[in-house]
Design a protein around this motif. Sequence first.
Motif, PDB file in Angstrom:
ATOM      1  N   ASN A  18      17.223 -49.947 -29.802  1.00 23.82           N
ATOM      2  CA  ASN A  18      16.638 -48.611 -29.942  1.00 23.82           C
ATOM      3  C   ASN A  18      15.449 -48.429 -29.003  1.00 23.82           C
ATOM      4  OD1 ASN A  18      17.928 -46.794 -31.611  1.00 23.82           O
ATOM      5  ND2 ASN A  18      17.034 -47.624 -33.468  1.00 23.82           N
ATOM      6  N   ALA A  54      16.097 -29.096 -28.882  1.00 23.90           N
ATOM      7  CA  ALA A  54      15.646 -30.434 -29.262  1.00 23.90           C
ATOM      8  C   ALA A  54      14.666 -30.376 -30.433  1.00 23.90           C
ATOM      9  CB  ALA A  54      15.001 -31.133 -28.066  1.00 23.90           C
ATOM     10  N   CYS A  57      16.703 -29.898 -33.528  1.00 20.01           N
ATOM     11  CA  CYS A  57      17.335 -31.185 -33.825  1.00 20.01           C
ATOM     12  C   CYS A  57      16.331 -32.137 -34.474  1.00 20.01           C
ATOM     13  CB  CYS A  57      17.895 -31.792 -32.546  1.00 20.01           C
ATOM     14  SG  CYS A  57      18.520 -33.454 -32.718  1.00 20.01           S
ATOM     15  N   LEU A  61      16.670 -33.806 -38.208  1.00 19.18           N
ATOM     16  CA  LEU A  61      16.727 -35.260 -38.337  1.00 19.18           C
ATOM     17  C   LEU A  61      15.539 -35.825 -39.112  1.00 19.18           C
ATOM     18  CD1 LEU A  61      17.987 -36.321 -34.803  1.00 19.18           C
ATOM     19  CD2 LEU A  61      19.231 -36.443 -36.966  1.00 19.18           C
ATOM     20  N   LEU A  96      15.190 -43.812 -33.802  1.00 16.44           N
ATOM     21  CA  LEU A  96      16.478 -43.132 -33.732  1.00 16.44           C
ATOM     22  C   LEU A  96      16.304 -41.619 -33.676  1.00 16.44           C
ATOM     23  CD1 LEU A  96      19.452 -43.882 -33.656  1.00 16.44           C
ATOM     24  CD2 LEU A  96      19.503 -43.702 -36.134  1.00 16.44           C
ATOM     25  N   ILE A  97      15.333 -41.100 -34.418  1.00 21.55           N
ATOM     26  CA  ILE A  97      15.039 -39.669 -34.355  1.00 21.55           C
ATOM     27  C   ILE A  97      14.609 -39.294 -32.932  1.00 21.55           C
ATOM     28  CG2 ILE A  97      13.434 -37.864 -35.117  1.00 21.55           C
ATOM     29  CD1 ILE A  97      13.474 -39.206 -37.880  1.00 21.55           C
ATOM     30  N   ASN A  99      15.292 -40.945 -30.115  1.00 17.29           N
ATOM     31  CA  ASN A  99      16.414 -41.117 -29.189  1.00 17.29           C
ATOM     32  C   ASN A  99      17.390 -39.952 -29.260  1.00 17.29           C
ATOM     33  OD1 ASN A  99      15.259 -43.558 -28.551  1.00 17.29           O
ATOM     34  ND2 ASN A  99      16.850 -44.806 -29.472  1.00 17.29           N
ATOM     35  N   ILE A 100      17.734 -39.528 -30.461  1.00 16.29           N
ATOM     36  CA  ILE A 100      18.682 -38.425 -30.614  1.00 16.29           C
ATOM     37  C   ILE A 100      18.071 -37.127 -30.091  1.00 16.29           C
ATOM     38  CG2 ILE A 100      19.947 -37.032 -32.290  1.00 16.29           C
ATOM     39  CD1 ILE A 100      20.285 -39.618 -33.951  1.00 16.29           C
ATOM     40  N   THR A 101      16.800 -36.893 -30.378  1.00 13.92           N
ATOM     41  CA  THR A 101      16.130 -35.688 -29.893  1.00 13.92           C
ATOM     42  C   THR A 101      16.073 -35.669 -28.366  1.00 13.92           C
ATOM     43  OG1 THR A 101      14.800 -35.586 -31.913  1.00 13.92           O
ATOM     44  CG2 THR A 101      14.011 -34.332 -30.024  1.00 13.92           C
ATOM     45  N   ALA A 103      18.083 -37.261 -26.335  1.00 14.34           N
ATOM     46  CA  ALA A 103      19.453 -37.089 -25.845  1.00 14.34           C
ATOM     47  C   ALA A 103      19.898 -35.636 -25.930  1.00 14.34           C
ATOM     48  CB  ALA A 103      20.410 -37.990 -26.629  1.00 14.34           C
ATOM     49  N   VAL A 104      19.525 -34.958 -27.012  1.00 16.01           N
ATOM     50  CA  VAL A 104      19.864 -33.533 -27.152  1.00 16.01           C
ATOM     51  C   VAL A 104      19.189 -32.732 -26.047  1.00 16.01           C
ATOM     52  CG1 VAL A 104      19.466 -31.493 -28.602  1.00 16.01           C
ATOM     53  CG2 VAL A 104      20.407 -33.571 -29.604  1.00 16.01           C
TER      54      VAL A 104
END
Length: 116
Positions: A18, A54, A57, A61, A96-97, A99-101, A103-104
């Motif tokens: 991560n 983002a 998102c 999340l 993880l929050i 990373n996903i943000t 990536a979005v």
Amino acid sequence: MENLFYSLLSSRQLTFVNMVMGALLFIVLLFQFFGKNSRDERGRKIIGKASIAALICFAVLATLFSHYMQYIAMLEPANGQAPVLDAYLAVNAVQLIFNITAAVEIVGIQILKHKE
């Protein structure tokens, strides 16, 4: 499924993965923010729209992970001791929050660049 999700989030190896993914995504975002294409009005408009997506998102999340952490904290352990949240679980959830943000935002910028 719940045990798998918990064991993944409390894994020390996933923490390292991560962290590396977060650093790489952050570098990509910096290149997109300060790149040649983002200096004009069109580039700023694209980054602004992707940032709004983002942010939405992130809000979703953060809410989901905070409720999941509360659920884990409220579980009664089998041996009668006080419930303890694993530190790796908290670190991985926050990472993880992010990373996903990120990536979005990256995907949003790429889609909007091709669309507009």
